[in-house]
Write a protein that holds these residues in place. Structure first.
Motif, short mmCIF file in Angstrom:
data_model
loop_
_atom_site.label_atom_id
_atom_site.label_comp_id
_atom_site.label_asym_id
_atom_site.label_seq_id
_atom_site.Cartn_x
_atom_site.Cartn_y
_atom_site.Cartn_z
N ARG A 758 41.49 32.74 -81.44
CA ARG A 758 41.31 32.30 -80.05
C ARG A 758 42.45 32.80 -79.17
NH1 ARG A 758 37.69 28.04 -79.33
NH2 ARG A 758 38.16 28.32 -77.12
N ILE A 759 43.68 32.78 -79.69
CA ILE A 759 44.82 33.27 -78.92
C ILE A 759 44.62 34.74 -78.55
CG2 ILE A 759 47.28 33.85 -79.06
CD1 ILE A 759 47.56 31.29 -80.83
N ASP A 760 44.19 35.53 -79.52
CA ASP A 760 43.99 36.96 -79.28
C ASP A 760 42.88 37.19 -78.26
OD1 ASP A 760 44.55 39.76 -79.95
OD2 ASP A 760 42.53 39.74 -80.79
N GLU A 761 41.83 36.38 -78.31
CA GLU A 761 40.73 36.52 -77.34
C GLU A 761 41.23 36.21 -75.93
OE1 GLU A 761 37.84 33.88 -78.89
OE2 GLU A 761 37.15 35.25 -80.46
N HIS A 762 42.05 35.17 -75.79
CA HIS A 762 42.59 34.83 -74.47
C HIS A 762 43.46 35.96 -73.94
CE1 HIS A 762 41.12 30.83 -73.86
NE2 HIS A 762 41.65 30.35 -74.97
N LEU A 763 44.36 36.46 -74.75
CA LEU A 763 45.27 37.51 -74.29
C LEU A 763 44.52 38.79 -73.94
CD1 LEU A 763 48.25 36.98 -76.77
CD2 LEU A 763 48.13 36.34 -74.35
N ALA A 764 43.43 39.06 -74.69
CA ALA A 764 42.63 40.25 -74.37
C ALA A 764 41.94 40.12 -73.01
CB ALA A 764 41.58 40.47 -75.47
N ALA A 765 41.62 38.89 -72.61
CA ALA A 765 40.89 38.67 -71.35
C ALA A 765 41.81 38.57 -70.14
CB ALA A 765 40.04 37.40 -71.45
N LEU A 766 43.10 38.28 -70.36
CA LEU A 766 44.02 38.13 -69.24
C LEU A 766 44.31 39.47 -68.59
CD1 LEU A 766 46.53 35.48 -70.62
CD2 LEU A 766 44.82 35.15 -68.83
N PRO A 767 44.61 39.49 -67.30
CA PRO A 767 44.84 40.77 -66.59
C PRO A 767 46.10 41.46 -67.08
CG PRO A 767 45.39 38.90 -65.18
CD PRO A 767 44.73 38.32 -66.38
N SER A 768 46.06 42.79 -67.01
CA SER A 768 47.22 43.62 -67.36
C SER A 768 47.90 44.10 -66.10
CB SER A 768 46.78 44.83 -68.20
OG SER A 768 46.18 44.41 -69.41
N LEU A 769 49.20 44.29 -66.22
CA LEU A 769 49.95 44.84 -65.08
C LEU A 769 49.74 46.33 -64.95
CD1 LEU A 769 53.35 42.94 -65.23
CD2 LEU A 769 51.50 42.64 -63.60
N ARG A 770 49.56 47.00 -66.06
CA ARG A 770 49.38 48.45 -66.05
C ARG A 770 47.99 48.80 -66.59
NH1 ARG A 770 54.48 47.58 -68.21
NH2 ARG A 770 56.23 48.35 -66.95
N GLY A 773 46.02 51.54 -70.65
CA GLY A 773 45.36 51.41 -71.95
C GLY A 773 46.27 50.97 -73.07
N VAL A 774 47.55 50.77 -72.80
CA VAL A 774 48.50 50.37 -73.84
C VAL A 774 48.59 48.85 -73.87
CG1 VAL A 774 50.90 50.53 -74.63
CG2 VAL A 774 49.80 52.50 -73.54
N MET A 775 48.57 48.30 -75.08
CA MET A 775 48.66 46.84 -75.22
C MET A 775 50.01 46.34 -74.74
SD MET A 775 47.03 45.84 -78.90
CE MET A 775 45.32 46.19 -79.31
N GLU A 776 49.98 45.19 -74.08
CA GLU A 776 51.23 44.56 -73.68
C GLU A 776 51.82 43.81 -74.87
OE1 GLU A 776 50.06 42.30 -70.25
OE2 GLU A 776 50.58 43.96 -68.93
N PRO A 777 53.13 43.52 -74.85
CA PRO A 777 53.79 42.93 -76.02
C PRO A 777 53.11 41.68 -76.59
CG PRO A 777 55.43 43.66 -74.44
CD PRO A 777 54.10 43.86 -73.79
N PRO A 778 52.69 40.70 -75.79
CA PRO A 778 52.04 39.53 -76.41
C PRO A 778 50.79 39.90 -77.19
CG PRO A 778 52.64 39.06 -74.12
CD PRO A 778 52.81 40.53 -74.33
N ARG A 779 50.00 40.82 -76.66
CA ARG A 779 48.75 41.19 -77.34
C ARG A 779 49.04 41.92 -78.64
NH1 ARG A 779 43.44 43.26 -76.86
NH2 ARG A 779 42.56 42.40 -78.78
N ARG A 780 50.05 42.74 -78.66
CA ARG A 780 50.41 43.44 -79.91
C ARG A 780 50.70 42.43 -81.02
NH1 ARG A 780 54.66 46.90 -77.13
NH2 ARG A 780 53.47 48.44 -75.97
N LEU A 781 51.48 41.42 -80.67
CA LEU A 781 51.81 40.39 -81.67
C LEU A 781 50.57 39.64 -82.12
CD1 LEU A 781 55.10 38.80 -80.25
CD2 LEU A 781 54.84 40.09 -82.37
N SER A 782 49.70 39.29 -81.20
CA SER A 782 48.52 38.50 -81.57
C SER A 782 47.56 39.31 -82.44
CB SER A 782 47.81 37.99 -80.32
OG SER A 782 47.19 39.03 -79.60
#
Length: 837
Positions: A758-770, A773-782
Motif C-alpha cells: 500500500r505504501i508503494d502504491e501511494h508513493l507511485a500515485a503522488l506527484p513528482s517534482l521532475r 522518469g526517474v524514481m524519487e528517493p522515497p519510491r526507490r526505497l518502497s
C-alpha cells in the motif's frame, strides 16, 4: 385548538408574564426587551411566547443538545496565554433586531465602510486630507497600525478594505452607535456562522417562524468578490492564519472549510519572482488572494517586525508589484485608532458630502491644544483611553480611566502624561453599554452587550451580513465586553417581515471548472495528516498491547513460567515504547497496563498519543469532517476519565475495547469518507508505516529467540489474525506460519508486506517534482522493500532481518518527510521554479 394546546398556551403566557415582571434593566442604559416607552417590544413578546411553550424540560433538552453540538463541531477559543482551548460559550437567547431597524444599521455600516475606504486611499496615496489640514498628520502617523511601506502603493484589485467590521451599542437615546472600527483582521464572522448553525438546530421551529434572515448569501457574495479581484480565472484563495495558538484558530478553520479556502500559515508561503506561492507536495503553486488574519506588522519580516515567523518574507514586495490581492491590505488597521474616530463626522462631510448615518461615540483627541485643555479642565466628565493602543499609556494595564474615579495621585499622573504627549490620548463621554435579555438560572436577566457587524465589498457595493457576532457580559454593569473576561456569545437574528427564501453558497452564475487535483495539498497539511495517521495507528497498537496483556493477567495458566514470559515481554514492549515510565520495570504488569493506557505523563501512552493525533488534526481542522473530530475527542475523553480514577480489571478491558471500537470506526470513516486525493494518501501512508513498524517490533519481541506457543499466540492477538490463522492451520501456533502471516502475507491487512504494498502504491500515485522518469528517493526505497518482502521465505526469517526492515521503514518515513514536508525551509519544492503553477 385542542384543550391541551390551550393549557400549554396559557402556561406559556403566564411564564412570559413572570419573566417580564422580574426583568429589571438599569435606568440609565437602553435595553433590547423594552422600547423607549418602557413597553416590551412586539418581536420579543413573539419570541418569548414560543420559547416558553417548550417548557422547562423541553428547554433543557434543547440547551443540552446545543452544548453537545458545540463539542461535536469542535467550536472553541483560546484565552491569550492559555495552552488549552475553551469550549465556545454560546448564550441561550439570540439578539433580536427587526428588519426596519436593521435597514438603518446596514445603511450606516455601508456608508462608513465606503468612507473608510476612501480615507485609506488618501492616507496612503495623495494625503490631501493631511495637506489641507482636515486630518492631522500625527493622528495618522502615530497609529501603531500605520504601515509606512504601503505609502504610494496601489492596492491590487483596487481596494484597501474588502472585509470591514464595526462594534455597535445603543447610545443613551436608544440609537445605535459605533463603538469601534475593525479593519486590521476582523474576527467573529466565523463564530457568527457557527452560532447560527448551533442555535438554529436547537430551536428550529422558532428560527423558522421568526423569519430569520440567512447568512449564506453574505458569504457567497464575499467569496465571489475576492475571487473576481484576482488576476486569474480560477484563483487560489488562502486564509492566512497565525496558527493553532491563535485565540480564534477554530473560527479560522471553520471559515476556510465553509468557503473552500486553503488555510495556510506563514511557513506554507514563499515569495518567488515577485509573487506569492504555496508550498505544496507538487512544488510551488501560485497564491492569488490572501485573506489575512495576521496583523500587518507580522506579515513581512523583511519590512516590518524582523522577529516574525507568522508572515512571509517578500509579501509587501508582491503587493507592490500587484501580484497578490490581500484582504485587508496591510495598513488598513490605521482606521481602528480612536484618534481617527474623533474626526469621522467632519471627514464624512468632507469626503462623502453627507452626515454620518450611524454616528460613533463622541470622541475628542488630545493631540489638539484646544481639546486637550478642555479635557484636562473637566477631566471628571470624561473617560480617557489610548488614542492608538488598547492600553492606557501611563496607567499600567488599564484600558480606560474614568476621570471621576481616579485618585488624586492617578489624576495628577494622567494630567501630566496628557500634557507631555496628548497625541496618545482620547476622551469620550462615559456611557453604559446597552443591555439585552440573557437566560441565567432559568430566568431573564439584563446583560451588557456589544454587537459586531460585518460588511464585504462587492462589485455592486458594500454588502452587510444580516446578523453578526454578539458578545454578552456575564456581569450586570461593565463598559467593555471581552471573551477573555468570561463573556458569552449570542446569535443575532435579523427578523424579516416576510418568509425567507432558501439560500446556499452555490454560485448563481455558470458552473465553475471541474477540478480533480491531487498535488495542491500544502506541505504543512500533508505533514500533519501524515502524523495524524501515525499517531492514530500508534494509539491502536498501544491499546492492543494493553488489551492482550490485561486479558492474560486474569488467566491462571499465564501464572506459569511460559505464561509469565508472555506477560513480561508485553510489559517490556510497553516500557520500551514509552507507553509506561522506565521506573515501572519493577512494578506489577497491571500497573504498567494502566499507565500505558491513560498516564498523561508518559509520552507514549495511548492517551498522550491520541492527544498528539488530535493536535495534528487541529492544525488541518478545515480538512476534517465533524464526525472525525468528534470520534477523536470521544477517545480522548474516555481515556482521560479512565486515568482519573481507580478501576477494576474488567472495567479496564471494557474501556480498552470501547476505545479500540471507536478507533476502528474512525479508520472506517477515513477510508470511506475521505476523498481519494493527496490528503487521504498521507493519512494512510502514516497509518501503513506505523502499522508496519509496529508489526516488526511485535514479531521481534514475541517471535524471536525462545518463542513459545503463548508468545506466538499473543502476536496473533496483536495482529488481529487469530481467526485467519485457525482457518488455515489446524495445529497450534508455529513459528514459521505465524511469522509468514505477520511479516510476509500479502493478503493479511496487518502484515508488513501488505503495508509495504500500500505504501508503494501511494508513493507511485503522488506527484513528482521532475518529469524525467526517474524514481524519487522515497519510491526507490518502497519498491526495494516491497520486492524483498514478496520474495522472502518465512522459514529463513530471523530477528536481525526483521530489525533491518524495521529500520528501513523508519528511513522511508524520513525520506517522505524530506521530500514532501518542505514548509519552513528552503527544500526541494522551493528550488523548482519550472514547476510553479
Amino acid at each position: 385548538m385542542s384543550a391541551e394546546r390551550v393549557i400549554v398556551a396559557d402556561e406559556a403566557a403566564q411564564r412570559v408574564a413572570a419573566w417580564i415582571a422580574d426583568y429589571a434593566p438599569t435606568r440609565d442604559a437602553p435595553d433590547e426587551l423594552f422600547d423607549r416607552d418602557g413597553l416590551p417590544r412586539a418581536h420579543w413578546r413573539q419570541f418569548l411566547g414560543s420559547f416558553a411553550a417548550f417548557g422547562d424540560a423541553g428547554l433543557e433538552q434543547r440547551f443540552a443538545a446545543a452544548g453537545r453540538r458545540i463539542d461535536d463541531m469542535g467550536i472553541s477559543y483560546r484565552v491569550h496565554g492559555e495552552a488549552k482551548e475553551r469550549s465556545w460559550p454560546l448564550g441561550r437567547l439570540p439578539l433580536l433586531i427587526p428588519e426596519s431597524e436593521w435597514r438603518e444599521i446596514a445603511a450606516g455600516i455601508a456608508q462608513r465602510a465606503e468612507l473608510l475606504e476612501q480615507i485609506l486611499h488618501d492616507v496612503y496615496g495623495d494625503a490631501r486630507l493631511v495637506a489641507e489640514g482636515v486630518l492631522p498628520a500625527a493622528a495618522v502617523a502615530g497609529a501603531t497600525n500605520f504601515i509606512r511601506p504601503m505609502c504610494g502603493v496601489s492596492p491590487p484589485g483596487g481596494r484597501w478594505l474588502r472585509f470591514y467590521a464595526a462594534d455597535l451599542g445603543r447610545g443613551p437615546d436608544g440609537d445605535w452607535r459605533v463603538l469601534g472600527d475593525r479593519a486590521q483582521a476582523p474576527s467573529g464572522a466565523g463564530y457568527a456562522l457557527e452560532n447560527r448553525l448551533v442555535l438554529s438546530r436547537a430551536l428550529p421551529s422558532l428560527y423558522r417562524d421568526m423569519n430569520v434572515e440567512r447568512l449564506a448569501p453574505f458569504f457567497r457574495d464575499f467569496r465571489a468578490s475576492i475571487s473576481r479581484a484576482a488576476q486569474r480565472v480560477d484563483p487560489r484563495i488562502c486564509l492566512l492564519t497565525p496558527g493553532p495558538w491563535s485565540e480564534t484558530y477554530s473560527e479560522q478553520a471553520h471559515l476556510a472549510r465553509y468557503l473552500g479556502f486553503a488555510l495556510v500559515e506563514g511557513e506554507d508561503l514563499v515569495a518567488s519572482d515577485g509573487k506569492l506561492h504555496v508550498r505544496t507536495i507538487a512544488g510551488l503553486k501560485r497564491a492569488d488572494v490572501i485573506w489575512r488574519r495576521v496583523d500587518a506588522d507580522w506579515c513581512d519580516p523583511l519590512e516590518q517586525n524582523a522577529s516574525s515567523r507568522l508572515g512571509v518574507a517578500g509579501m509587501f514586495d508582491a503587493i507592490r508589484k500587484g501580484a497578490v490581492v490581500v484582504a485587508n491590505m496591510p495598513g488598513a488597521g490605521v482606521i481602528e485608532s480612536r484618534a481617527l474616530m474623533s474626526f469621522m463626522p467632519e471627514l464624512s462631510k468632507r469626503v462623502l458630502g453627507e452626515n454620518l448615518k450611524l454616528s460613533n461615540v463622541e470622541t475628542w483627541w488630545c493631540g489638539r491644544e484646544k481639546e486637550r485643555r478642555r479635557i484636562i479642565d473637566a477631566l471628571d466628565e470624561f473617560a480617557i483611553s489610548g488614542a492608538f493602543a488598547d492600553r492606557l499609556p501611563g496607567l499600567g494595564e488599564c484600558r480606560e480611566a474614568l476621570g471621576g474615579a481616579l485618585s488624586s495621585a492617578e489624576r495628577a499622573r494622567l494630567i501630566e502624561a496628557i500634557n507631555q504627549r496628548g497625541v496618545d490620548y482620547v476622551a469620550q463621554a462615559p456611557t453604559r453599554l446597552s443591555t439585552t435579555p440573557a437566560w441565567i438560572d432559568g430566568r431573564l436577566s439584563p446583560r451588557p452587550f456589544v454587537l459586531r457587524v460585518f460588511a464585504a465589498a462587492t462589485a455592486e457595493g458594500w454588502v452587510v451580513m444580516p446578523g453578526g457576532f454578539c458578545r454578552v457580559s456575564n456581569q450586570p454593569d461593565v463598559r467593555a465586553v471581552s471573551m477573555d473576561a468570561g463573556a458569552q456569545s449570542s446569535d443575532v437574528w435579523v427578523l424579516s417581515s416576510g418568509p425567507i427564501k432558501w439560500s446556499t453558497l452555490l454560485p448563481s452564475d455558470e458552473d465553475p471548472p471541474i477540478v480533480r487535483a491531487l498535488g495542491n495539498l500544502p506541505s504543512r497539511a500533508a505533514d500533519n495528516l501524515f502524523w495524524m495517521g501515525r499517531y492514530l495507528e500508534r494509539a491502536e497498537a498501544t491499546l492492543r498491547i494493553v488489551r492482550t496483556l490485561a486479558a492474560r493477567l486474569g488467566q491462571p495458566q499465564h501464572i506459569e513460567l511460559h505464561g509469565r514470559q508472555t506477560i513480561e515481554r508485553l510489559a517490556r514492549l510497553l516500557i520500551a515504547w514509552g507507553a509506561a515510565p522506565e521506573n515501572m520495570q519493577d512494578m506489577n504488569p497491571t500497573q504498567i497496563a494502566w499507565a500505558a493506557a491513560a498516564d498523561a505523563d508518559a509520552y507514549g501512552s495511548a492517551l498522550s498519543v491520541v492527544r498528539n493525533a488530535k493536535r495534528a488534526a487541529s492544525i488541518v481542522r478545515e480538512r476534517m469532517s465533524n464526525d472525525v473530530w468528534q470520534l477523536i475527542g470521544r477517545i480522548e475523553s474516555r481515556l482521560t476519565r479512565f486515568g482519573a480514577r481507580a478501576i477494576t480489571e474488567p472495567e479496564t478491558l471494557e474501556i480498552i475495547e470501547r476505545s479500540l471500537h471507536t478507533l476502528a470506526a474512525l479508520s472506517g470513516l477515513i477510508d470511506e469518507n475521505f476523498n481519494r486525493v493527496a490528503g487521504w494518501s498521507f493519512i494512510d501512508l502514516g497509518r501503513r508505516l506505523e502499522r508496519a513498524i509496529g508489526a516488526c517490533r511485535f514479531a521481534r519481541q514475541l517471535a524471536g529467540d525462545q518463542a513459545t506457543v503463548e508468545t506466538l499466540d499473543a502476536l496473533l492477538d496483536l495482529l488481529d489474525s487469530q481467526i485467519t490463522y485457525r482457518s488455515r492451520y489446524l495445529a497450534g501456533a508455529a513459528l514459521a506460519p505465524v511469522l509468514d502471516m505477520a511479516i510476509l502475507d500479502p493478503f493479511n491487512p496487518r502484515s508488513v508486506a501488505f503495508q509495504a504494498m500500500r505504501i508503494d502504491e501511494h508513493l507511485a500515485a503522488l506527484p513528482s517534482l521532475r518529469n524525467d522518469g526517474v524514481m524519487e528517493p522515497p519510491r526507490r526505497l518502497s519498491v526495494r522493500l516491497r520486492a524483498e518482502l514478496e520474495s522472502e521465505d518465512a522459514r529463513r526469517l530471523d530477528a536481525l532481518t526483521i530489525l533491518a526492515w524495521e529500520q528501513r521503514l523508519m528511513t522511508l518515513a524520513d525520506r517522505i518527510a524530506e521530500r514532501y514536508f518542505t514548509h519552513g525551509d528552503e527544500g526541494e519544492a522551493n528550488s523548482q521554479p519550472s514547476r510553479i503553477a
